[in-house]
Design an enzyme around this catalytic site. Sequence first.
Site, PDB file in Angstrom:
ATOM      1  CG  HIS A  17      -1.934  -0.953   1.395  1.00  0.00           C
ATOM      2  ND1 HIS A  17      -2.104  -1.741   2.521  1.00  0.00           N
ATOM      3  CD2 HIS A  17      -2.930  -1.298   0.534  1.00  0.00           C
ATOM      4  CE1 HIS A  17      -3.164  -2.513   2.356  1.00  0.00           C
ATOM      5  NE2 HIS A  17      -3.680  -2.277   1.163  1.00  0.00           N
ATOM      6  CE  LYS A  41     -10.514  -7.551   1.756  1.00  0.00           C
ATOM      7  NZ  LYS A  41      -9.478  -6.566   1.371  1.00  0.00           N
ATOM      8  NE  ARG A  90      -2.757  -7.541  -4.134  1.00  0.00           N
ATOM      9  CZ  ARG A  90      -3.534  -7.727  -3.086  1.00  0.00           C
ATOM     10  NH1 ARG A  90      -3.020  -7.703  -1.894  1.00  0.00           N
ATOM     11  NH2 ARG A  90      -4.820  -7.982  -3.222  1.00  0.00           N
ATOM     12  CB  SER A 128      -4.487  -6.477   4.652  1.00  0.00           C
ATOM     13  OG  SER A 128      -4.131  -5.207   4.174  1.00  0.00           O
TER      14      SER A 128
HETATM   15  O1  PNS Z   1      -8.597  -2.606   0.617  1.00  0.00           O
HETATM   16  P1  PNS Z   1      -9.903  -3.168   0.126  1.00  0.00           P
HETATM   17  O2  PNS Z   1     -10.571  -4.006   1.206  1.00  0.00           O
HETATM   18  O3  PNS Z   1      -9.786  -3.913  -1.178  1.00  0.00           O
HETATM   19  O4  PNS Z   1     -10.836  -1.888  -0.161  1.00  0.00           O
HETATM   20  C1  PNS Z   1     -12.181  -2.051  -0.592  1.00  0.00           C
HETATM   21  C2  PNS Z   1     -12.964  -0.767  -0.321  1.00  0.00           C
HETATM   22  C3  PNS Z   1     -12.933  -0.434   1.175  1.00  0.00           C
HETATM   23  C4  PNS Z   1     -12.369   0.377  -1.119  1.00  0.00           C
HETATM   24  C5  PNS Z   1     -14.441  -1.029  -0.793  1.00  0.00           C
HETATM   25  O5  PNS Z   1     -14.996  -2.100  -0.057  1.00  0.00           O
HETATM   26  C6  PNS Z   1     -15.321   0.204  -0.658  1.00  0.00           C
HETATM   27  O6  PNS Z   1     -15.292   1.068  -1.509  1.00  0.00           O
HETATM   28  N1  PNS Z   1     -16.083   0.271   0.457  1.00  0.00           N
HETATM   29  C7  PNS Z   1     -17.010   1.376   0.690  1.00  0.00           C
HETATM   30  C8  PNS Z   1     -18.426   0.966   0.281  1.00  0.00           C
HETATM   31  C9  PNS Z   1     -18.644   1.169  -1.220  1.00  0.00           C
HETATM   32  O7  PNS Z   1     -18.497   2.255  -1.763  1.00  0.00           O
HETATM   33  N2  PNS Z   1     -19.030   0.086  -1.930  1.00  0.00           N
HETATM   34  C10 PNS Z   1     -19.331   0.176  -3.348  1.00  0.00           C
HETATM   35  C11 PNS Z   1     -18.176  -0.221  -4.242  1.00  0.00           C
HETATM   36  S1  PNS Z   1     -18.238  -1.957  -4.505  1.00  0.00           S
END
Ligand code: PNS
Length: 164
Positions: A17, A41, A90, A128
């Site tokens: 990150h 998660k 990645r 992570s």
């Molecule tokens: O690091 P990650 O877990 O891949 O990040 C994912 C994240 C947190 C960016 C994604 O789950 C997110 O955008 N969460 C906020 C809710 C949202 O906007 N959901 C719609 C997009 S699928």
Amino acid sequence: MRKAICPGSFDPVTNGHLDIIERASKVFDHLTVVVLENPRKKAMFSMQERVQMLKSTISDFGNVEVDSFKGLLVDYAKKRNASIIIKGLRAISDFEFEFQMALVNRKLNRHVETMFMMTNNKYSFVSSSIVKEVAGYGGDISSMVPSRVHKMICDKITLHANNA
Ligand code: PNS
């Protein structure tokens, strides 16, 4: 001013990150790293802890700030008047889901553009989840996370073990 946001669950932040954050901070005038909830998660760290660990590791980057938000990423982007989302990729295995998220976000707000940066190949295996799994079994994660984060993970694992 070119502003971007770099979203993620950062549970915990990894060297992969940080590599993306550092490189994105050189491309944009201002970068906001935003900690969001990923409903898919189960988090090890609270939002507050994740913000704290990010702040302690990005202090060298003058144009990067850390924030958190509960809700949709596109709503956060609108609130901050940001139209660019930066995500790290990645491997091809990341692509399908990131592609879907980018399309959903564009459907929700067509003014928000998602841009991808390829990971540094030395971090392509770091995630992570892998960090938490290796640390949980007592493996060496020192090359995968900053030392402060390493300590926070070890403290959390010890706390869980003592409460079990
Ligand atoms: O690091 P990650 O877990 O891949 O990040 C994912 C994240 C947190 C960016 C994604 O789950 C997110 O955008 N969460 C906020 C809710 C949202 O906007 N959901 C719609 C997009 S699928």
